[in-house]
Scaffold this motif. Structure first.
Motif, PDB file in Angstrom:
ATOM      1  N   VAL A 108      42.340  49.786  18.543  1.00 19.53           N
ATOM      2  CA  VAL A 108      42.474  49.554  19.973  1.00 19.53           C
ATOM      3  C   VAL A 108      41.247  48.790  20.443  1.00 19.53           C
ATOM      4  CG1 VAL A 108      42.694  50.651  22.225  1.00 19.53           C
ATOM      5  CG2 VAL A 108      43.757  51.698  20.241  1.00 19.53           C
ATOM      6  N   SER A 109      41.461  47.708  21.158  1.00 22.63           N
ATOM      7  CA  SER A 109      40.363  46.918  21.693  1.00 22.63           C
ATOM      8  C   SER A 109      40.058  47.387  23.105  1.00 22.63           C
ATOM      9  CB  SER A 109      40.745  45.440  21.694  1.00 22.63           C
ATOM     10  OG  SER A 109      39.697  44.662  22.179  1.00 22.63           O
ATOM     11  N   HIS A 110      38.801  47.566  23.398  1.00 22.09           N
ATOM     12  CA  HIS A 110      38.359  48.118  24.676  1.00 22.09           C
ATOM     13  C   HIS A 110      37.285  47.198  25.233  1.00 22.09           C
ATOM     14  CE1 HIS A 110      37.032  51.185  27.528  1.00 22.09           C
ATOM     15  NE2 HIS A 110      35.802  51.014  27.085  1.00 22.09           N
ATOM     16  N   ARG A 111      37.496  46.658  26.426  1.00 20.49           N
ATOM     17  CA  ARG A 111      36.525  45.751  27.046  1.00 20.49           C
ATOM     18  C   ARG A 111      36.085  46.310  28.396  1.00 20.49           C
ATOM     19  NH1 ARG A 111      37.011  40.359  24.751  1.00 20.49           N
ATOM     20  NH2 ARG A 111      38.788  40.354  23.359  1.00 20.49           N
ATOM     21  N   ILE A 112      34.807  46.155  28.667  1.00 20.40           N
ATOM     22  CA  ILE A 112      34.269  46.500  29.979  1.00 20.40           C
ATOM     23  C   ILE A 112      33.949  45.184  30.664  1.00 20.40           C
ATOM     24  CG2 ILE A 112      32.392  47.622  31.220  1.00 20.40           C
ATOM     25  CD1 ILE A 112      32.268  49.618  28.915  1.00 20.40           C
ATOM     26  N   LEU A 113      34.599  44.945  31.802  1.00 24.66           N
ATOM     27  CA  LEU A 113      34.496  43.664  32.485  1.00 24.66           C
ATOM     28  C   LEU A 113      33.560  43.747  33.670  1.00 24.66           C
ATOM     29  CD1 LEU A 113      38.279  42.710  32.473  1.00 24.66           C
ATOM     30  CD2 LEU A 113      36.534  42.044  30.831  1.00 24.66           C
ATOM     31  N   ASP A 114      32.908  42.620  33.954  1.00 22.05           N
ATOM     32  CA  ASP A 114      32.019  42.499  35.099  1.00 22.05           C
ATOM     33  C   ASP A 114      32.812  41.875  36.243  1.00 22.05           C
ATOM     34  OD1 ASP A 114      29.897  42.331  36.801  1.00 22.05           O
ATOM     35  OD2 ASP A 114      28.995  40.589  35.838  1.00 22.05           O
ATOM     36  N   VAL A 115      33.273  42.697  37.173  1.00 20.97           N
ATOM     37  CA  VAL A 115      34.030  42.204  38.315  1.00 20.97           C
ATOM     38  C   VAL A 115      33.028  41.905  39.426  1.00 20.97           C
ATOM     39  CG1 VAL A 115      35.859  42.728  39.953  1.00 20.97           C
ATOM     40  CG2 VAL A 115      35.997  43.602  37.638  1.00 20.97           C
ATOM     41  N   ALA A 116      33.070  40.686  39.916  1.00 18.53           N
ATOM     42  CA  ALA A 116      32.107  40.259  40.937  1.00 18.53           C
ATOM     43  C   ALA A 116      32.422  40.943  42.258  1.00 18.53           C
ATOM     44  CB  ALA A 116      32.151  38.742  41.089  1.00 18.53           C
ATOM     45  N   ALA A 117      31.690  42.002  42.574  1.00 19.57           N
ATOM     46  CA  ALA A 117      31.932  42.773  43.797  1.00 19.57           C
ATOM     47  C   ALA A 117      31.385  42.062  45.024  1.00 19.57           C
ATOM     48  CB  ALA A 117      31.303  44.153  43.662  1.00 19.57           C
ATOM     49  N   GLU A 118      30.391  41.176  44.831  1.00 18.01           N
ATOM     50  CA  GLU A 118      29.794  40.535  45.996  1.00 18.01           C
ATOM     51  C   GLU A 118      30.661  39.406  46.551  1.00 18.01           C
ATOM     52  OE1 GLU A 118      28.360  38.524  42.310  1.00 18.01           O
ATOM     53  OE2 GLU A 118      28.285  40.588  42.974  1.00 18.01           O
ATOM     54  N   ARG A 119      31.613  38.907  45.764  1.00 16.09           N
ATOM     55  CA  ARG A 119      32.494  37.845  46.246  1.00 16.09           C
ATOM     56  C   ARG A 119      33.671  38.469  47.002  1.00 16.09           C
ATOM     57  NH1 ARG A 119      33.169  34.470  40.723  1.00 16.09           N
ATOM     58  NH2 ARG A 119      30.968  34.192  40.312  1.00 16.09           N
ATOM     59  N   GLU A 120      34.032  37.850  48.124  1.00 15.26           N
ATOM     60  CA  GLU A 120      35.153  38.390  48.892  1.00 15.26           C
ATOM     61  C   GLU A 120      36.488  37.921  48.331  1.00 15.26           C
ATOM     62  OE1 GLU A 120      34.781  37.972  53.084  1.00 15.26           O
ATOM     63  OE2 GLU A 120      32.688  38.565  53.059  1.00 15.26           O
ATOM     64  N   GLU A 121      36.558  36.642  47.945  1.00 12.11           N
ATOM     65  CA  GLU A 121      37.805  36.109  47.406  1.00 12.11           C
ATOM     66  C   GLU A 121      37.537  35.529  46.030  1.00 12.11           C
ATOM     67  OE1 GLU A 121      40.116  33.540  49.864  1.00 12.11           O
ATOM     68  OE2 GLU A 121      39.430  34.525  51.678  1.00 12.11           O
ATOM     69  N   LEU A 122      38.432  35.815  45.110  1.00 14.16           N
ATOM     70  CA  LEU A 122      38.322  35.277  43.760  1.00 14.16           C
ATOM     71  C   LEU A 122      39.428  34.249  43.558  1.00 14.16           C
ATOM     72  CD1 LEU A 122      37.771  38.586  41.769  1.00 14.16           C
ATOM     73  CD2 LEU A 122      36.046  36.937  42.472  1.00 14.16           C
ATOM     74  N   SER A 123      39.107  33.182  42.887  1.00 13.72           N
ATOM     75  CA  SER A 123      40.113  32.164  42.611  1.00 13.72           C
ATOM     76  C   SER A 123      41.114  32.711  41.598  1.00 13.72           C
ATOM     77  CB  SER A 123      39.448  30.887  42.085  1.00 13.72           C
ATOM     78  OG  SER A 123      38.824  31.157  40.850  1.00 13.72           O
ATOM     79  N   GLU A 124      42.282  32.069  41.533  1.00 13.49           N
ATOM     80  CA  GLU A 124      43.329  32.540  40.633  1.00 13.49           C
ATOM     81  C   GLU A 124      42.936  32.404  39.173  1.00 13.49           C
ATOM     82  OE1 GLU A 124      47.172  30.914  41.420  1.00 13.49           O
ATOM     83  OE2 GLU A 124      46.989  31.268  43.555  1.00 13.49           O
ATOM     84  N   ASP A 125      42.131  31.395  38.837  1.00 15.91           N
ATOM     85  CA  ASP A 125      41.756  31.181  37.444  1.00 15.91           C
ATOM     86  C   ASP A 125      40.427  31.858  37.079  1.00 15.91           C
ATOM     87  OD1 ASP A 125      40.259  29.544  39.034  1.00 15.91           O
ATOM     88  OD2 ASP A 125      40.293  27.837  37.662  1.00 15.91           O
ATOM     89  N   HIS A 126      39.921  32.747  37.953  1.00 14.04           N
ATOM     90  CA  HIS A 126      38.656  33.430  37.691  1.00 14.04           C
ATOM     91  C   HIS A 126      38.827  34.408  36.529  1.00 14.04           C
ATOM     92  CE1 HIS A 126      34.906  35.548  38.297  1.00 14.04           C
ATOM     93  NE2 HIS A 126      35.581  36.684  38.314  1.00 14.04           N
ATOM     94  N   GLN A 127      37.938  34.345  35.537  1.00  9.63           N
ATOM     95  CA  GLN A 127      37.925  35.265  34.413  1.00  9.63           C
ATOM     96  C   GLN A 127      36.616  36.042  34.460  1.00  9.63           C
ATOM     97  OE1 GLN A 127      40.221  35.937  32.107  1.00  9.63           O
ATOM     98  NE2 GLN A 127      41.627  34.544  33.138  1.00  9.63           N
ATOM     99  N   PRO A 128      36.663  37.354  34.632  1.00  8.90           N
ATOM    100  CA  PRO A 128      35.419  38.124  34.681  1.00  8.90           C
ATOM    101  C   PRO A 128      34.713  38.103  33.324  1.00  8.90           C
ATOM    102  CG  PRO A 128      37.322  39.581  34.733  1.00  8.90           C
ATOM    103  CD  PRO A 128      37.850  38.180  34.801  1.00  8.90           C
ATOM    104  N   ALA A 129      33.402  38.168  33.358  1.00 15.03           N
ATOM    105  CA  ALA A 129      32.615  38.181  32.129  1.00 15.03           C
ATOM    106  C   ALA A 129      32.750  39.538  31.439  1.00 15.03           C
ATOM    107  CB  ALA A 129      31.151  37.902  32.447  1.00 15.03           C
ATOM    108  N   THR A 130      32.740  39.533  30.116  1.00 11.63           N
ATOM    109  CA  THR A 130      32.812  40.758  29.336  1.00 11.63           C
ATOM    110  C   THR A 130      31.414  41.311  29.146  1.00 11.63           C
ATOM    111  OG1 THR A 130      34.764  39.964  28.167  1.00 11.63           O
ATOM    112  CG2 THR A 130      33.545  41.765  27.143  1.00 11.63           C
ATOM    113  N   LEU A 131      31.190  42.522  29.640  1.00 13.20           N
ATOM    114  CA  LEU A 131      29.890  43.162  29.476  1.00 13.20           C
ATOM    115  C   LEU A 131      29.753  43.804  28.104  1.00 13.20           C
ATOM    116  CD1 LEU A 131      29.455  44.903  32.935  1.00 13.20           C
ATOM    117  CD2 LEU A 131      28.386  42.810  32.139  1.00 13.20           C
ATOM    118  N   ARG A 132      30.823  44.448  27.640  1.00 13.93           N
ATOM    119  CA  ARG A 132      30.792  45.121  26.340  1.00 13.93           C
ATOM    120  C   ARG A 132      32.197  45.136  25.755  1.00 13.93           C
ATOM    121  NH1 ARG A 132      28.765  50.557  27.283  1.00 13.93           N
ATOM    122  NH2 ARG A 132      30.873  51.329  27.124  1.00 13.93           N
TER     123      ARG A 132
END
Length: 187
Positions: A108-132
């Motif tokens: 099983v692959s498990h990823r922890i993503l960095d969701v940009a909380a400071e941005r109000e709107e995210l574009s449709e093609d936004h890919q969050p960075a993988t922290l771990r």
């Protein structure tokens, strides 16, 4: 059995080390497969805490106790671990099917993503960075065994391959302390 003892804000005297080692040797009577034991003794003001993490027969078991006396904390955590090991051993005897468990191992692959909380709107093609990123083995077991492993371990989530359905399942601890089981449904 390999025992390592760490002290935080406490002097590890030889009698204290000998007491811990002697008490942990009694756990071998409950369960023969204890391999590694790590003990952390800590003191904060009037609280004297003993935490024990052990690896036994492919599982991790964690226990802790806190009192005003270090020796009482050690006795308390050993009693808790002894009860957990006896419960595990009795369930293991009930569920053993006379050999290697049938079923397949799933990764099983498990990823922890960095969701940009400071941005109000995210574009449709936004890919969050993988922290771990980590890969977890989902071992074949029954639901009872998975719940038992979750209770004995220090994790809040366990993936496993259900021995009856051969599908990936998960059990997890909810914030209120109850356990939940996730099983896929056939469509």
């Amino acid at each position: 059995m390999q025992v390592s003892i760490t002290g935080r804000h406490v002097e590890l005297s030889e009698p204290l080390k000998a007491y811990v080692t002697d008490k942990l040797q009694h756990l071998k009577h409950s369960f023969d497969h204890v391999m590694d034991v790590h003990v952390v003794l800590s003191v904060e003001k009037f609280r004297q805490r003993c935490e024990v993490t052990m690896q036994a027969h492919g599982i991790n078991i964690h226990g802790s106790d806190e009192t005003e006396d270090m020796y009482a904390s050690i006795d308390g955590v050993v009693d808790k671990l002894n009860r957990q090991l006896k419960r595990y051993r009795s369930k293991l005897h009930r569920h053993q099917s006379g050999g290697q468990r049938e079923g397949r191992l799933i990764k099983v692959s498990h990823r922890i993503l960095d969701v940009a909380a400071e941005r109000e709107e995210l574009s449709e093609d936004h890919q969050p960075a993988t922290l771990r990123h980590e890969t977890i083995d989902a071992k074949p077991m029954s639901v009872d065994e998975a719940v038992m492993q979750l209770e004995l371990g220090s994790r809040d989530l366990l993936f496993f391959t259900n021995g009856q359905t051969e599908q990936l399942n998960a059990v997890y601890r909810r914030p209120d302390g109850t356990l939940s089981w996730i099983e896929p449904e056939s469509v």
